[in-house]
Design a protein around this motif. Sequence first.
Motif, mmCIF file in Angstrom:
data_model
loop_
_atom_site.group_PDB
_atom_site.id
_atom_site.type_symbol
_atom_site.label_atom_id
_atom_site.label_comp_id
_atom_site.label_asym_id
_atom_site.label_seq_id
_atom_site.Cartn_x
_atom_site.Cartn_y
_atom_site.Cartn_z
ATOM 1 N N MET A 1 0.840 -1.180 0.000
ATOM 2 C CA MET A 1 0.000 0.000 0.000
ATOM 3 C C MET A 1 0.889 1.248 0.000
ATOM 4 S SD MET A 1 -3.201 0.668 2.404
ATOM 5 C CE MET A 1 -3.244 2.079 3.431
ATOM 6 N N ALA A 2 0.633 2.174 -0.883
ATOM 7 C CA ALA A 2 1.434 3.392 -0.998
ATOM 8 C C ALA A 2 1.080 4.353 0.138
ATOM 9 C CB ALA A 2 1.176 4.064 -2.340
ATOM 10 N N GLU A 3 2.128 5.001 0.634
ATOM 11 C CA GLU A 3 1.898 5.985 1.687
ATOM 12 C C GLU A 3 1.369 7.271 1.068
ATOM 13 O OE1 GLU A 3 5.141 6.566 4.399
ATOM 14 O OE2 GLU A 3 5.736 4.478 4.215
ATOM 15 N N ALA A 4 0.546 7.978 1.818
ATOM 16 C CA ALA A 4 0.005 9.246 1.347
ATOM 17 C C ALA A 4 1.119 10.294 1.318
ATOM 18 C CB ALA A 4 -1.128 9.698 2.260
ATOM 19 N N PHE A 5 1.065 11.160 0.326
ATOM 20 C CA PHE A 5 2.035 12.242 0.214
ATOM 21 C C PHE A 5 1.803 13.246 1.330
ATOM 22 C CE2 PHE A 5 2.998 16.537 -1.390
ATOM 23 C CZ PHE A 5 4.367 16.401 -1.565
ATOM 24 N N CYS A 6 2.863 13.596 2.039
ATOM 25 C CA CYS A 6 2.782 14.615 3.084
ATOM 26 C C CYS A 6 3.666 15.784 2.656
ATOM 27 C CB CYS A 6 3.246 14.057 4.419
ATOM 28 S SG CYS A 6 3.287 15.310 5.720
ATOM 29 N N PRO A 7 3.076 16.927 2.305
ATOM 30 C CA PRO A 7 3.870 18.053 1.829
ATOM 31 C C PRO A 7 4.865 18.577 2.869
ATOM 32 C CG PRO A 7 1.536 18.649 1.965
ATOM 33 C CD PRO A 7 1.643 17.195 2.286
ATOM 34 N N VAL A 8 4.506 18.533 4.136
ATOM 35 C CA VAL A 8 5.429 19.005 5.173
ATOM 36 C C VAL A 8 6.650 18.090 5.239
ATOM 37 C CG1 VAL A 8 5.733 19.419 7.650
ATOM 38 C CG2 VAL A 8 3.623 20.141 6.524
ATOM 39 N N TYR A 9 6.425 16.801 5.216
ATOM 40 C CA TYR A 9 7.513 15.820 5.241
ATOM 41 C C TYR A 9 8.433 16.024 4.035
ATOM 42 C CZ TYR A 9 9.822 11.276 5.647
ATOM 43 O OH TYR A 9 10.753 10.279 5.767
ATOM 44 N N ALA A 10 7.825 16.200 2.847
ATOM 45 C CA ALA A 10 8.603 16.388 1.620
ATOM 46 C C ALA A 10 9.419 17.680 1.679
ATOM 47 C CB ALA A 10 7.682 16.391 0.410
ATOM 48 N N ALA A 11 8.815 18.760 2.162
ATOM 49 C CA ALA A 11 9.519 20.048 2.255
ATOM 50 C C ALA A 11 10.660 19.973 3.261
ATOM 51 C CB ALA A 11 8.540 21.157 2.641
ATOM 52 N N LEU A 12 10.421 19.344 4.410
ATOM 53 C CA LEU A 12 11.479 19.213 5.406
ATOM 54 C C LEU A 12 12.631 18.365 4.881
ATOM 55 C CD1 LEU A 12 9.460 18.858 8.720
ATOM 56 C CD2 LEU A 12 10.799 20.811 7.947
ATOM 57 N N ASN A 13 12.317 17.300 4.152
ATOM 58 C CA ASN A 13 13.375 16.477 3.563
ATOM 59 C C ASN A 13 14.233 17.288 2.601
ATOM 60 O OD1 ASN A 13 13.088 14.099 4.913
ATOM 61 N ND2 ASN A 13 11.841 13.126 3.347
ATOM 62 N N LEU A 14 13.614 18.129 1.811
ATOM 63 C CA LEU A 14 14.361 18.969 0.879
ATOM 64 C C LEU A 14 15.206 19.997 1.633
ATOM 65 C CD1 LEU A 14 15.072 20.281 -1.857
ATOM 66 C CD2 LEU A 14 12.974 21.628 -1.605
ATOM 67 N N LEU A 15 14.582 20.725 2.533
ATOM 68 C CA LEU A 15 15.262 21.850 3.182
ATOM 69 C C LEU A 15 16.305 21.416 4.202
ATOM 70 C CD1 LEU A 15 12.221 24.249 3.559
ATOM 71 C CD2 LEU A 15 14.011 24.268 1.796
ATOM 72 N N GLN A 16 16.232 20.185 4.689
ATOM 73 C CA GLN A 16 17.212 19.729 5.669
ATOM 74 C C GLN A 16 18.503 19.253 5.016
ATOM 75 O OE1 GLN A 16 17.473 16.121 7.342
ATOM 76 N NE2 GLN A 16 16.794 15.059 5.510
ATOM 77 N N GLU A 17 18.509 19.078 3.687
ATOM 78 C CA GLU A 17 19.728 18.677 2.988
ATOM 79 C C GLU A 17 20.812 19.706 3.277
ATOM 80 O OE1 GLU A 17 20.642 16.295 0.639
ATOM 81 O OE2 GLU A 17 18.744 15.247 0.441
ATOM 82 N N LYS A 18 21.997 19.229 3.611
ATOM 83 C CA LYS A 18 23.089 20.143 3.937
ATOM 84 C C LYS A 18 23.330 21.109 2.780
ATOM 85 C CE LYS A 18 27.528 20.423 6.066
ATOM 86 N NZ LYS A 18 28.595 19.768 6.742
ATOM 87 N N TRP A 19 23.448 22.368 3.070
ATOM 88 C CA TRP A 19 23.734 23.492 2.176
ATOM 89 C C TRP A 19 22.514 24.028 1.448
ATOM 90 C CZ3 TRP A 19 28.016 25.356 3.762
ATOM 91 C CH2 TRP A 19 29.055 24.515 4.172
ATOM 92 N N THR A 20 21.397 23.330 1.426
ATOM 93 C CA THR A 20 20.254 23.788 0.636
ATOM 94 C C THR A 20 19.755 25.151 1.079
ATOM 95 O OG1 THR A 20 19.609 21.549 0.062
ATOM 96 C CG2 THR A 20 17.888 23.215 -0.066
ATOM 97 N N LEU A 21 19.507 25.336 2.360
ATOM 98 C CA LEU A 21 19.016 26.641 2.827
ATOM 99 C C LEU A 21 20.079 27.721 2.679
ATOM 100 C CD1 LEU A 21 16.758 25.799 5.882
ATOM 101 C CD2 LEU A 21 16.090 26.968 3.775
ATOM 102 N N HIS A 22 21.343 27.362 2.790
ATOM 103 C CA HIS A 22 22.417 28.337 2.577
ATOM 104 C C HIS A 22 22.398 28.827 1.127
ATOM 105 C CE1 HIS A 22 24.330 27.613 6.473
ATOM 106 N NE2 HIS A 22 24.101 26.322 6.263
ATOM 107 N N ILE A 23 22.190 27.912 0.196
ATOM 108 C CA ILE A 23 22.121 28.270 -1.226
ATOM 109 C C ILE A 23 20.929 29.179 -1.474
ATOM 110 C CG2 ILE A 23 21.681 27.341 -3.542
ATOM 111 C CD1 ILE A 23 23.246 24.771 -2.530
ATOM 112 N N ILE A 24 19.788 28.802 -0.951
ATOM 113 C CA ILE A 24 18.578 29.607 -1.130
ATOM 114 C C ILE A 24 18.772 30.991 -0.528
ATOM 115 C CG2 ILE A 24 16.153 29.815 -0.427
ATOM 116 C CD1 ILE A 24 16.092 26.666 -0.735
ATOM 117 N N ARG A 25 19.341 31.045 0.648
ATOM 118 C CA ARG A 25 19.561 32.339 1.308
ATOM 119 C C ARG A 25 20.488 33.222 0.477
ATOM 120 N NH1 ARG A 25 22.513 33.721 6.882
ATOM 121 N NH2 ARG A 25 21.504 35.705 7.282
ATOM 122 N N ALA A 26 21.546 32.645 -0.065
ATOM 123 C CA ALA A 26 22.472 33.425 -0.903
ATOM 124 C C ALA A 26 21.771 33.922 -2.163
ATOM 125 C CB ALA A 26 23.692 32.573 -1.261
ATOM 126 N N LEU A 27 20.913 33.091 -2.759
ATOM 127 C CA LEU A 27 20.226 33.493 -3.983
ATOM 128 C C LEU A 27 19.095 34.486 -3.726
ATOM 129 C CD1 LEU A 27 20.184 30.138 -5.983
ATOM 130 C CD2 LEU A 27 21.562 32.194 -6.423
#
Length: 107
Positions: A1-27
Amino acid sequence: MAEAFCPVYAALNLLQEKWTLHIIRALLEGPKGFNELSRAVGGVNPATLSQRLDQLVRLGVVEKRVESYMPPRTRYSLTPAGEELEEVVQAIERWARRHLKAPDPAR
């Protein structure tokens, strides 16, 4: 059974990647070339920066524009979706100013 998509979980996974928020902040300061972005972020190795930028481009957060091939010159900027992350960065900054103290240099 497929798990339901959770936008908060997906966003946190993206933003917690090392350097991602630093890159966004610089841009958030404006478009930058690869080397300029590397200096603005500070401490990220080129392979990691390239990987993070490719991921952010795939996700529609960052736009990559090739300005010339010889010499190679590429410019990165935030898409409208990336610009919306300014609110997230500002919220983190407000929280940090209220709750985190600068390290004591004497320790």
